[in-house]
Write a protein that holds these residues in place. Structure first.
Motif, mmCIF file in Angstrom:
data_model
loop_
_atom_site.group_PDB
_atom_site.id
_atom_site.type_symbol
_atom_site.label_atom_id
_atom_site.label_comp_id
_atom_site.label_asym_id
_atom_site.label_seq_id
_atom_site.Cartn_x
_atom_site.Cartn_y
_atom_site.Cartn_z
ATOM 1 N N GLY A 166 0.803 -1.217 0.000
ATOM 2 C CA GLY A 166 0.000 0.000 0.000
ATOM 3 C C GLY A 166 0.831 1.260 0.000
ATOM 4 O O GLY A 166 2.032 1.222 -0.274
ATOM 5 N N ASN A 210 -14.842 0.394 9.541
ATOM 6 C CA ASN A 210 -13.610 -0.405 9.485
ATOM 7 C C ASN A 210 -12.782 -0.068 8.240
ATOM 8 O O ASN A 210 -11.565 0.095 8.307
ATOM 9 C CB ASN A 210 -13.991 -1.893 9.501
ATOM 10 N N GLY A 241 -6.651 9.265 12.783
ATOM 11 C CA GLY A 241 -7.813 10.123 13.094
ATOM 12 C C GLY A 241 -8.884 10.131 12.027
ATOM 13 O O GLY A 241 -9.896 10.826 12.168
ATOM 14 N N PHE A 275 -3.505 2.936 17.321
ATOM 15 C CA PHE A 275 -4.629 2.750 16.390
ATOM 16 C C PHE A 275 -5.763 2.094 17.168
ATOM 17 O O PHE A 275 -5.535 1.443 18.186
ATOM 18 C CB PHE A 275 -4.245 1.813 15.232
HETATM 19 C C1 57M Z 1 -8.740 -2.777 7.413
HETATM 20 N N1 57M Z 1 -6.783 -1.639 7.921
HETATM 21 C C2 57M Z 1 -5.813 -0.650 7.680
HETATM 22 C C3 57M Z 1 -5.427 -0.532 12.328
HETATM 23 C C4 57M Z 1 -6.838 -0.057 12.334
HETATM 24 C C5 57M Z 1 -11.772 -4.855 0.351
HETATM 25 C C6 57M Z 1 -10.632 -3.987 0.767
HETATM 26 C C7 57M Z 1 -10.844 -2.594 0.347
HETATM 27 C C8 57M Z 1 -10.382 -4.143 2.286
HETATM 28 C C9 57M Z 1 -9.328 -3.199 2.831
HETATM 29 C C10 57M Z 1 -9.163 -3.590 4.262
HETATM 30 O O1 57M Z 1 -8.561 -4.583 4.568
HETATM 31 N N2 57M Z 1 -9.746 -2.752 5.139
HETATM 32 C C11 57M Z 1 -9.960 -3.000 6.526
HETATM 33 C C12 57M Z 1 -7.941 -1.581 7.104
HETATM 34 C C13 57M Z 1 -4.676 -0.717 8.740
HETATM 35 O O2 57M Z 1 -5.214 -0.324 10.023
HETATM 36 C C14 57M Z 1 -5.415 -1.309 11.003
HETATM 37 O O3 57M Z 1 -6.690 -1.877 10.880
HETATM 38 C C15 57M Z 1 -7.544 -1.312 11.888
HETATM 39 C C16 57M Z 1 -8.923 -1.091 11.359
HETATM 40 N N3 57M Z 1 -9.490 -2.317 10.989
HETATM 41 O O4 57M Z 1 -7.216 0.386 13.579
HETATM 42 O O5 57M Z 1 -5.163 -1.384 13.380
HETATM 43 C C17 57M Z 1 -3.570 0.282 8.380
HETATM 44 O O6 57M Z 1 -4.123 1.587 8.237
HETATM 45 C C18 57M Z 1 -3.199 2.557 8.719
HETATM 46 N N4 57M Z 1 -3.801 3.316 9.841
HETATM 47 C C19 57M Z 1 -3.257 4.539 10.147
HETATM 48 N N5 57M Z 1 -3.785 5.241 11.196
HETATM 49 C C20 57M Z 1 -4.849 4.782 11.927
HETATM 50 O O7 57M Z 1 -5.304 5.491 12.875
HETATM 51 O O8 57M Z 1 -2.323 4.956 9.521
HETATM 52 C C21 57M Z 1 -4.868 2.816 10.556
HETATM 53 C C22 57M Z 1 -5.396 3.546 11.596
HETATM 54 C C23 57M Z 1 -2.504 0.401 9.446
HETATM 55 C C24 57M Z 1 -1.954 1.778 9.172
HETATM 56 O O9 57M Z 1 -1.066 1.718 8.126
HETATM 57 O O10 57M Z 1 -1.588 -0.626 9.296
HETATM 58 C C25 57M Z 1 -5.251 -0.872 6.286
HETATM 59 O O11 57M Z 1 -5.379 0.045 5.473
HETATM 60 O O12 57M Z 1 -4.710 -1.960 6.072
HETATM 61 N N6 57M Z 1 -8.114 -3.286 2.091
HETATM 62 C C26 57M Z 1 -7.370 -2.202 1.820
HETATM 63 O O13 57M Z 1 -7.596 -1.112 2.289
HETATM 64 C C27 57M Z 1 -6.300 -2.421 0.804
HETATM 65 N N7 57M Z 1 -6.854 -1.918 -0.458
HETATM 66 C C28 57M Z 1 -6.901 -2.667 -1.590
HETATM 67 O O14 57M Z 1 -6.396 -3.776 -1.628
HETATM 68 N N8 57M Z 1 -7.532 -2.080 -2.673
HETATM 69 C C29 57M Z 1 -7.716 -2.751 -3.924
HETATM 70 C C30 57M Z 1 -9.143 -3.366 -4.014
HETATM 71 C C31 57M Z 1 -9.318 -4.531 -3.076
HETATM 72 C C32 57M Z 1 -10.263 -2.389 -3.776
HETATM 73 C C33 57M Z 1 -7.584 -1.732 -5.077
HETATM 74 O O15 57M Z 1 -7.763 -0.521 -4.883
HETATM 75 O O16 57M Z 1 -7.312 -2.187 -6.175
HETATM 76 C C34 57M Z 1 -5.017 -1.694 1.043
HETATM 77 N N9 57M Z 1 -4.587 -1.626 2.378
HETATM 78 C C35 57M Z 1 -3.285 -1.510 2.685
HETATM 79 N N10 57M Z 1 -2.350 -1.666 1.797
HETATM 80 N N11 57M Z 1 -2.880 -1.290 3.924
HETATM 81 C C36 57M Z 1 -3.951 -2.376 0.201
HETATM 82 C C37 57M Z 1 -2.635 -1.850 0.463
#
Ligand code: 57M
Length: 358
Positions: free
Chosen positions: A61, A189, A196, A261
């Motif tokens: 990501g 979620n 924030g 988080f």
């Molecule tokens: C969980 N979790 C954050 C933290 C937080 C279907 C698809 C869109 C699902 C989505 C997904 O998995 N979403 C749900 C998101 C993660 O945060 C943790 O999770 C908790 C919430 N559940 O409390 O513990 C990361 O977010 C960041 N963060 C902050 N500050 C905060 O206050 O910076 C969180 C809270 C943390 C931190 O980095 O590690 C997350 O983003 O993972 N999947 C995605 O969002 C993925 N998107 C994607 O694959 N898109 C594809 C398709 C499927 C639509 C596309 O566009 O082609 C991306 N997520 C990430 N990396 N992280 C993929 C890349």
């Protein structure tokens, strides 16, 4: 608890009458939850670090590598502050308060189990999507079934702008409200991906619903503003106040650069509670406006995945959910966050203005 202990004494000690007022107790519930989270926040963060609740960062990501190891599961702190403050200030004989706590506790427990497996047990996948969804439906279904059996609660739907059009959904209300609650939980979620980003709009939405709940529970105001009057739900304003306080307290530590988080225990619990409060206030449709930020984030994922499948691999956004798109465009994280907050305040104000447009 304070209500149940002190109000019976108010016949002898007049000054205790003040504890009758929902507005007074809601403000104190807000302050209590805020103080609990700010006072105990640092100790909780140290504890989460000690038990190694550090966030694993996906490599595919936007660049969040610097956030590796930030403690997660801060939602536990939100839960303790909200539950503690609500139990202290609300009328414990009120069924709607208990139902709201049940929903918040149930959804938080599902998120806790998911986090525990992922973060503490260090297994990459937490609960399976099916298990998570099944449990969410179970908690939501049980709460709605109990709710629609309350004599003061109706299965009529309020339609914004159309005061005379309130169709009775009957038993169909159960699946409808279930979609609202489970959908909101998952939408929050998805939004929780920047410091924030989820808690800001959540505080705004809960403040807005505090007003809707208060008005619906107040016979004269409900009549004047032409919203459905549900006797007894006004007491849930105290829960909303506690949510605002605990949310602000959490934001104190989750503000960029975040020290903690919320984890799924936070996002699923807060989302489930928000959905239920909207159902209670009979403003299920208006939730789409109040929680507009959560709706846009979810729509961006639906559109991205749908378009990807239809076109065999093309994308609308650089990455979904929407906040990733802006990050990859090079907009600084804090700017994206504050802009989403501004949007959420605007949407909440728009929703509130509908009280006069009926
Ligand atoms: C969980 N979790 C954050 C933290 C937080 C279907 C698809 C869109 C699902 C989505 C997904 O998995 N979403 C749900 C998101 C993660 O945060 C943790 O999770 C908790 C919430 N559940 O409390 O513990 C990361 O977010 C960041 N963060 C902050 N500050 C905060 O206050 O910076 C969180 C809270 C943390 C931190 O980095 O590690 C997350 O983003 O993972 N999947 C995605 O969002 C993925 N998107 C994607 O694959 N898109 C594809 C398709 C499927 C639509 C596309 O566009 O082609 C991306 N997520 C990430 N990396 N992280 C993929 C890349």
């Amino acid at each position: 608890m304070i209500y149940n202990l002190l109000v019976p004494l108010s016949t002898d000690v007049g000054v205790l009458n003040v504890f009758r007022y929902i507005t007074f107790r809601s403000v104190w519930a807000l302050l209590t939850a805020l103080i609990i989270s700010i006072l105990f926040g640092p100790a909780m963060i140290r504890w989460l670090k000690r038990i190694k609740c550090g966030q694993y960062i996906q490599a595919d990501g936007p660049h969040h590598q610097a956030k590796e190891g930030t403690p997660t599961m801060g939602g536990v702190m939100i839960f303790i502050a909200v539950a503690g403050s609500t139990l202290l200030w609300a009328d414990l004989a009120n069924v709607y308060v208990w139902l709201t706590l049940l929903v918040f506790g149930g959804f938080s427990a599902i998120g806790f189990a998911d986090d525990y497996i992922k973060v503490v047990k260090r297994r990459n996948e937490g609960l399976t999507a099916k298990a998570k969804f099944g449990l969410q439906c179970l908690v939501a279904g049980a709460a709605i079934a109990l709710l629609i059996n309350q004599p003061a609660y109706s299965t009529q739907l309020s339609v914004p702008f159309f005061k005379n059009f309130q169709p009775d959904l009957g038993w169909f209300y159960l699946p409808f409200a279930l979609v609202v609650m489970v959908g909101t939980s998952n939408a929050v979620n998805l939004t929780d991906g920047l410091d924030g980003l989820a808690i800001g709009p959540m505080v705004v939405a809960m403040a807005c619903f505090a007003i809707f709940i208060y008005v619906s529970g107040h016979a004269t105001m409900a009549d004047y503003l032409q919203v459905q009057n549900i006797q007894g739900i006004g007491e849930v304003t105290i829960f909303c106040g506690a949510m605002v306080g605990a949310g602000l307290g959490f934001l104190w530590f989750n503000a960029h650069p975040a020290q903690v988080f919320m984890g799924d225990v936070g996002s699923l619990g807060l989302g489930g509670a928000l959905g239920f409060v909207a159902v209670l206030a009979k403003q299920e449709l208006l939730l789409a406006i109040v929680g507009g930020v959560f709706v846009f984030e979810t729509l961006s994922v639906i559109l991205q995945v749908g378009y990807f499948k239809l076109t065999g691999g093309k994308r609308i956004f650089k990455m979904a959910p929407l906040h990733h798109h802006f990050e990859l465009k090079g907009i600084p994280e804090s700017k994206i966050i504050v802009r989403f907050w501004i949007l959420s305040i605007l949407m909440a104000l728009m929703a509130l203005s509908t009280l006069k447009l009926r």
